[in-house]
Design an enzyme around this catalytic site. Structure first.
Site, mmCIF file in Angstrom:
data_model
loop_
_atom_site.group_PDB
_atom_site.id
_atom_site.type_symbol
_atom_site.label_atom_id
_atom_site.label_comp_id
_atom_site.label_asym_id
_atom_site.label_seq_id
_atom_site.Cartn_x
_atom_site.Cartn_y
_atom_site.Cartn_z
ATOM 1 N N ALA A 204 0.910 -1.340 0.026
ATOM 2 C CA ALA A 204 -0.164 0.063 0.109
ATOM 3 C C ALA A 204 0.677 1.551 -0.063
ATOM 4 O O ALA A 204 0.373 2.404 -0.710
ATOM 5 C CB ALA A 204 -0.485 -0.329 0.870
ATOM 6 N N LYS B 61 14.720 -26.297 -12.250
ATOM 7 C CA LYS B 61 13.969 -26.259 -14.058
ATOM 8 C C LYS B 61 12.435 -25.841 -13.759
ATOM 9 O O LYS B 61 11.233 -26.674 -13.017
ATOM 10 C CB LYS B 61 13.691 -27.375 -14.496
ATOM 11 C CG LYS B 61 13.543 -27.843 -15.872
ATOM 12 C CD LYS B 61 13.757 -28.717 -16.623
ATOM 13 C CE LYS B 61 13.425 -28.850 -17.994
ATOM 14 N NZ LYS B 61 12.228 -28.164 -18.328
ATOM 15 N N GLU C 73 12.441 -17.709 -17.400
ATOM 16 C CA GLU C 73 11.105 -18.562 -17.378
ATOM 17 C C GLU C 73 9.906 -17.360 -17.091
ATOM 18 O O GLU C 73 10.181 -16.864 -16.021
ATOM 19 C CB GLU C 73 10.898 -20.081 -16.312
ATOM 20 C CG GLU C 73 10.116 -20.982 -16.751
ATOM 21 C CD GLU C 73 10.425 -21.581 -18.215
ATOM 22 O OE1 GLU C 73 10.785 -21.177 -18.775
ATOM 23 O OE2 GLU C 73 10.136 -22.246 -18.439
HETATM 24 S S1 IVH Z 1 18.268 -23.208 -19.128
HETATM 25 C C1 IVH Z 1 19.465 -24.647 -23.467
HETATM 26 N N1 IVH Z 1 17.135 -23.420 -16.858
HETATM 27 O O1 IVH Z 1 14.077 -25.362 -19.819
HETATM 28 C C2 IVH Z 1 18.060 -24.439 -22.884
HETATM 29 N N2 IVH Z 1 15.805 -23.605 -18.839
HETATM 30 O O2 IVH Z 1 13.741 -27.817 -21.610
HETATM 31 C C3 IVH Z 1 18.434 -23.422 -21.506
HETATM 32 N N3 IVH Z 1 13.808 -24.656 -18.235
HETATM 33 O O3 IVH Z 1 13.386 -23.739 -22.483
HETATM 34 C C4 IVH Z 1 18.202 -23.957 -20.840
HETATM 35 N N4 IVH Z 1 13.968 -23.813 -15.825
HETATM 36 O O4 IVH Z 1 11.882 -22.518 -20.749
HETATM 37 C C5 IVH Z 1 17.283 -23.846 -18.093
HETATM 38 N N5 IVH Z 1 16.872 -22.807 -14.573
HETATM 39 C C6 IVH Z 1 16.750 -23.029 -15.942
HETATM 40 C C7 IVH Z 1 15.269 -23.767 -15.905
HETATM 41 C C8 IVH Z 1 15.407 -23.866 -17.520
HETATM 42 C C9 IVH Z 1 12.328 -23.121 -16.996
HETATM 43 C C10 IVH Z 1 12.809 -23.627 -18.614
HETATM 44 C C11 IVH Z 1 13.187 -23.429 -20.174
HETATM 45 C C12 IVH Z 1 13.761 -24.122 -22.209
HETATM 46 C C13 IVH Z 1 13.372 -25.025 -20.999
HETATM 47 C C14 IVH Z 1 14.484 -26.452 -21.520
#
Ligand code: IVH
Length: 621
Positions: free
Chosen positions: A35, A116, A180
């Site tokens: 706020a 991830k 992401e």
């Molecule tokens: S590194 C070459 N780190 O997972 C791509 N990706 O399966 C390098 N993602 O397209 C990505 N968390 O959208 C990376 N900590 C993370 C991530 C991540 C989610 C997603 C990202 C990528 C996909 C690959």
């Protein structure tokens, strides 16, 4: 206020609002309430309305752009946005690591591991420190220009935070970070609750909702959804930023939110330890995840490894063991428990779920089977979460061939052949024969279980072996077992026989509540057993109790009292109590101790570091 004064005030307000944003999103610190921050934003937007010439593109008021777009422009990525290959277990991680070592003989085994995140990939591009563009991944080579939408996300700074520890070129050239777009689980829940209340259709999951939101042409709709952006890497090479870890640290220094549950680990052992840690802990994260990303930490090595197909060789996605899988129902059988309850279970085509091989899953009761329409021969979805017994979630009727068989509850006990009975009130069928082998087996297993006599080493298989060898016929017989008896059984060595017999003998000294619970009287759970033990104070008094007296005890209702009275007056119960006494089992009274915790209630829930809920409950008691 003069124009000069307004200009000065505007700069101060922007700095303060930006600092609030940085502390909140990057450092997880709240230096003022939402706020209060809104109030500052309001003052800023009023000043800017009076002096439109003082508006800058990175002003916090510029997060929501004007008109909805007609369509998104497609923009090529300067560096392609690749995908990752998946690995599912230790052997696949090992195989990946061994391929790396072949290509990099001097590799130091240092990996960067991070969560991830389950959202959608996006790229944010800064020029001279200002956010100029945001793109979706698209096909990896070009993405959609969603700048207006990304600008509404508060965790994305509109201008990079000034820091002296950062290479100067960051602020004078082009800088691109990737991450992401996420919708936190909590915000997804609130969103769906609001939709439910308004009678709108619900969203399926946070990931799809985030993806759908980013595709909105009207950024005003995006602004209300509270999306987040967590960076996982850079697409700009910078002097001195020579590891993946340093990329993360730099991004945070610049005011971006980075995936923060990351760590440098050594070798496959380090990767697997991190994976095991997060397989459970991930449930506590505010966003969804289905795995880890493992990356060769040194950037020169990462680059040297290059790309194979659409994925870099230097990274993999490690997927957590799936908690659901599909398999076939080979048969539906009945198991008879210690209370006679006939529980149907599915015999499955063996399949791996959450890291262990599953061959059976409970089906609870007959009406559950019909409600879920599970037939013998069906392909089904099974689920195993944590220590819970695997269960059949649903059948997939579209995969039927016509040969599937509808389940029909058998009319008699599969063990002793006695006709099963069912009272109207209950969903379960029961074997009424108290001498049925299955009931006795169940009673002995219960007798030795954790909350009862807690006999170490007396698992189901040992009970089966003892019954099969005819060394015991009931729980009391356990106390007459000798080491020679047990050592004579198949698959038992001298040492394990000694251990078992000693464990049994030790439990002759047992607390009264455990003793009562161990008897396996229907409706007498651990808590009721404790109430009874405290009320009567001794086994003799408990044995001599009658229905009226039992009904007087707090926490003991009519049904429970009847069940106890029946058990105590029955031949089987009396015989067991006699035999236990003869064997020298003399339960010690439990005293209610008054103290700080008297009369308090505890709720034990969530994931516990101290042990199972039962163990924690026991410690509190
Ligand atoms: S590194 C070459 N780190 O997972 C791509 N990706 O399966 C390098 N993602 O397209 C990505 N968390 O959208 C990376 N900590 C993370 C991530 C991540 C989610 C997603 C990202 C990528 C996909 C690959």
């Amino acid at each position: 206020m003069t124009k000069a004064e307004a200009a000065e005030r505007i700069v101060l307000l922007r700095d303060q609002i930006n600092d609030y944003r940085y502390q909140y999103h990057v450092l997880n610190k709240s230096i003022m309430s939402e706020a209060a921050a809104d109030s500052l934003k309001h003052e800023l937007s009023q000043l800017e309305a009076e002096h439109p010439e003082l508006v800058t593109p990175d002003s916090p008021t510029q997060r929501v752009a004007g008109k909805p777009l007609e369509k998104f422009q497609s923009v090529p990525h300067v560096v392609p946005m690749l995908s990752l290959n998946d690995v599912f277990d230790k052997s696949e991680v090992e195989a990946w690591r061994n391929r790396l070592v072949k290509l990099l003989p001097d590799f130091d085994d240092q990996f960067y591991v991070e969560i991830k995140m389950d959202g959608l990939a996006a790229s944010v591009i800064y020029e001279n420190g200002l956010l100029v563009r945001g793109l979706t991944r698209g096909d990896g080579y070009s993405g959609e220009d969603v700048t207006a939408n990304l600008r509404t996300i508060e965790s994305i700074p509109l201008s990079l935070r000034k820091s002296k520890t950062v290479p100067a070129e960051v602020y004078s050239g082009r800088f691109e970070a990737r991450g992401e777009v996420l919708l936190y689980k909590q915000e997804f829940k609130v969103l769906n609750e609001t939709r439910a209340a308004a009678g709108l259709p619900l969203f399926a999951n946070p990931r799809n909702t985030a993806a759908g939101t980013i595709r909105q042409l009207d950024s005003k709709l995006v602004a209300v959804r509270k999306l987040r952006f967590h960076v996982y890497g850079l697409a700009t090479e910078l002097a001195g930023i020579d590891t993946h870890e340093k990329e993360h640290n730099l991004a945070a220094e610049l005011g971006l939110v980075v995936e923060s549950h990351s760590q440098i680990v050594k070798g496959v052992a380090g990767i697997m330890a991190f994976a095991e840690e997060w397989a459970e802990k991930r449930k506590e994260l505010p966003y969804g995840t289905d795995g880890l990303v493992v990356t060769v930490n040194r950037n020169d090595w990462f680059r040297r490894l290059g790309v194979a197909g659409k994925a870099p060789r230097g990274s993999v996605a490690y997927k957590f063991p799936a908690e659901q899988a599909t398999t076939r129902v080979k048969d539906i059988l009945i198991s008879i428990g210690r209370t006679g309850a006939a529980t149907p279970f599915a015999v499955l085509e063996p399949t791996v779920v959450a890291g262990s091989t599953i061959q059976m899953a409970t089906l609870h009761n007959e009406s559950e089977i019909h409600r879920k329409d599970i037939r013998v021969g069906d392909t089904v979805i099974i689920q195993k979460a944590g220590d819970v017994i695997p269960e059949v979630v649903a059948s997939l009727p579209k995969l039927r061939t016509g040969d599937e068989k509808v389940f029909k509850m058998p009319s008699s006990c599969p063990i002793c052949g006695t006709k099963l009975v069912k009272t109207d009130k209950e969903a379960v069928w029961r074997c009424p024969n108290q001498n049925c082998y299955a009931l006795e087996r169940g009673r002995i297993i219960h007798f030795g279980s954790k909350g009862a006599f807690d006999i170490e080493g007396l698992g189901e298989q040992t009970v089966d072996a003892l019954l099969d060898s005819r060394l015991i016929a009931d729980s009391a017989d356990l106390f007459n077992l000798t080491i020679d008896d047990v050592a004579g059984m198949p698959r038992f060595a001298q040492k394990s026989a000694e251990n078992l017999v000693n464990a049994i003998q030790e439990r002759k000294d047992v607390a009264l509540d455990r003793y009562i619970y161990g008897l396996g009287i229907r409706h007498v759970g651990a808590q009721t057993a404790l109430d009874l033990a405290e009320y009567f104070g001794s086994l003799v008094k408990f044995r001599n109790s009658n229905l009226e007296e039992l009904q007087d005890i707090e926490g003991v209702g009519v049904v429970v009292a009847k069940s106890i009275a029946e058990w105590l007056s029955g031949k089987q119960g009396q015989e067991l109590l006699e035999k236990l006494d003869k064997a020298g089992v003399r339960p010690r009274p439990v005293k209610r101790i008054e103290g700080k915790l008297s009369g308090q209630s505890f709720v034990i829930t969530g994931t516990l570091e101290m042990g199972s809920r039962e163990q924690v409950g026991e410690r509190i008691k």
